[in-house]
Motif scaffolding. Structure first.
Motif, short mmCIF file in Angstrom:
data_model
loop_
_atom_site.label_atom_id
_atom_site.label_comp_id
_atom_site.label_asym_id
_atom_site.label_seq_id
_atom_site.Cartn_x
_atom_site.Cartn_y
_atom_site.Cartn_z
N MET A 1 0.84 -1.19 0.00
CA MET A 1 0.00 0.00 0.00
C MET A 1 0.88 1.24 0.00
N LYS A 2 0.62 2.15 -0.95
CA LYS A 2 1.39 3.38 -1.03
C LYS A 2 0.91 4.36 0.03
N LEU A 3 1.84 4.89 0.81
CA LEU A 3 1.48 5.81 1.88
C LEU A 3 1.34 7.23 1.35
N GLU A 4 0.36 7.96 1.88
CA GLU A 4 0.17 9.34 1.48
C GLU A 4 1.36 10.19 1.92
N ILE A 5 1.77 11.09 1.06
CA ILE A 5 2.84 12.03 1.40
C ILE A 5 2.28 13.13 2.29
N LEU A 6 3.04 13.52 3.30
CA LEU A 6 2.62 14.59 4.20
C LEU A 6 3.02 15.94 3.61
N GLU A 7 2.08 16.57 2.94
CA GLU A 7 2.36 17.82 2.25
C GLU A 7 2.31 19.01 3.20
N LYS A 8 3.25 19.92 3.01
CA LYS A 8 3.30 21.12 3.83
C LYS A 8 2.04 21.95 3.66
N ASN A 9 1.57 22.53 4.79
CA ASN A 9 0.39 23.40 4.84
C ASN A 9 -0.92 22.67 4.60
N HIS A 10 -0.91 21.35 4.77
CA HIS A 10 -2.14 20.57 4.68
C HIS A 10 -2.42 19.87 6.02
N TYR A 11 -3.70 19.56 6.23
CA TYR A 11 -4.13 18.90 7.46
C TYR A 11 -4.25 17.40 7.22
N TYR A 12 -3.93 16.63 8.28
CA TYR A 12 -3.98 15.17 8.19
C TYR A 12 -4.53 14.56 9.48
N HIS A 13 -5.15 13.43 9.30
CA HIS A 13 -5.52 12.57 10.42
C HIS A 13 -4.45 11.49 10.52
N ILE A 14 -3.73 11.49 11.64
CA ILE A 14 -2.68 10.51 11.88
C ILE A 14 -3.18 9.56 12.97
N PHE A 15 -3.12 8.27 12.73
CA PHE A 15 -3.61 7.34 13.74
C PHE A 15 -2.90 6.00 13.61
N ASN A 16 -2.85 5.29 14.71
CA ASN A 16 -2.27 3.95 14.71
C ASN A 16 -2.68 3.25 16.00
N ARG A 17 -2.41 1.95 16.05
CA ARG A 17 -2.73 1.17 17.25
C ARG A 17 -1.57 0.23 17.54
N GLY A 18 -1.65 -0.41 18.68
CA GLY A 18 -0.63 -1.38 19.05
C GLY A 18 -0.67 -2.59 18.13
N ILE A 19 0.48 -3.19 17.89
CA ILE A 19 0.54 -4.38 17.06
C ILE A 19 -0.34 -5.47 17.68
N ASN A 20 -1.13 -6.14 16.86
CA ASN A 20 -2.11 -7.13 17.33
C ASN A 20 -3.11 -6.53 18.29
N SER A 21 -3.33 -5.22 18.16
CA SER A 21 -4.25 -4.47 19.04
C SER A 21 -3.81 -4.48 20.50
N ASP A 22 -2.52 -4.70 20.74
CA ASP A 22 -2.00 -4.74 22.11
C ASP A 22 -2.02 -3.36 22.75
N ILE A 23 -1.93 -3.34 24.07
CA ILE A 23 -1.87 -2.10 24.83
C ILE A 23 -0.60 -1.34 24.49
N ILE A 24 -0.73 -0.01 24.33
CA ILE A 24 0.45 0.83 24.13
C ILE A 24 0.60 1.86 25.24
N PHE A 25 -0.48 2.07 26.00
CA PHE A 25 -0.43 2.96 27.16
C PHE A 25 -0.99 2.20 28.37
N GLN A 26 -0.11 1.83 29.28
CA GLN A 26 -0.54 1.06 30.45
C GLN A 26 -1.22 1.94 31.50
N ASP A 27 -0.80 3.21 31.58
CA ASP A 27 -1.32 4.07 32.64
C ASP A 27 -1.18 5.54 32.23
#
Length: 204
Positions: A1-27
């Motif tokens: 999958m080709k990733l979108e380029i982050l163009e200057k002066n544009h807005y983006y939604h950046i998101f991700n999750r833990g691998i296998n939906s694992d916890i990434i923030f314990q507390d």
């Protein structure tokens, strides 16, 4: 999958999750540390418009203010620094996040407004809190503070004023499919609204 380029002066939604939906923030400390790293690594390259941190995923709404290579590298540095610290703390090894953070270019102001509301209401949509206003790891309350950041003024202007900003957040967003790939336990409404909002396909 080709990733979108982050163009200057544009807005983006950046998101991700833990691998296998694992916890990434314990507390809370993990979340505070992640926010600290955001300031360290993204300043001068990215303006943070909105954010929400959940236990196994996060959402950032951003404006890119530097060249693509600098912005992309700053995100990589952020995620690598956090993963390294988290792995050391939790005595774990290997990848923490799913490969390649997701990014979606925001094409118009109405989309931007709806996305900010969605991000702020994410904890309520997941049933973590009764009211999204009770959740402290979003940017909602920062908009209620008396600061004069340029981007904050622009965003509030999209809603006309602070009262309309707060009123818009009272809209019912139940039934949305969250961007970590899990469905809200209260998801009884048509999911097409969210698919239109974030451009997801049925298998995401």
């Amino acid at each position: 999958m080709k990733l979108e380029i982050l163009e200057k002066n544009h807005y983006y939604h950046i998101f991700n999750r833990g691998i296998n939906s694992d916890i990434i923030f314990q507390d809370d400390d993990n979340m505070f540390y992640f926010l600290k790293l955001i300031k360290k690594y993204l300043n001068n390259n990215v303006d943070i418009i909105a954010y929400c941190l959940m236990n196994n995923h996060f959402h950032l709404v951003v404006k890119i203010i530097s060249e693509e290579s600098l912005a992309t590298q700053s995100f990589s540095n952020l995620f690598n620094a956090y993963a390294k610290a988290y792995n050391k703390q939790q005595n774990r090894t290997g990848s923490l996040f799913e490969k390649h953070f997701k990014r979606k270019k925001i094409q118009d102001e109405n989309y931007l407004k709806n996305l900010i509301i969605y991000v702020h209401k994410n904890p309520e949509n997941h049933g973590l809190v009764e009211s999204f206003e009770d959740y402290k790891f979003t940017s909602f309350h920062s908009y209620l503070e008396n600061t004069s950041a340029k981007e904050k003024e622009y965003i509030l202007g999209l809603f006309e004023d602070i009262d309309n900003f707060k009123y818009a957040h009272k809209e019912d967003l139940q039934g949305f499919k969250n961007l970590a790939g899990l469905e809200n336990s209260n998801a009884s409404l048509n999911l097409q609204n969210l698919k239109d909002l974030v451009g997801l396909k049925d298998n995401q």
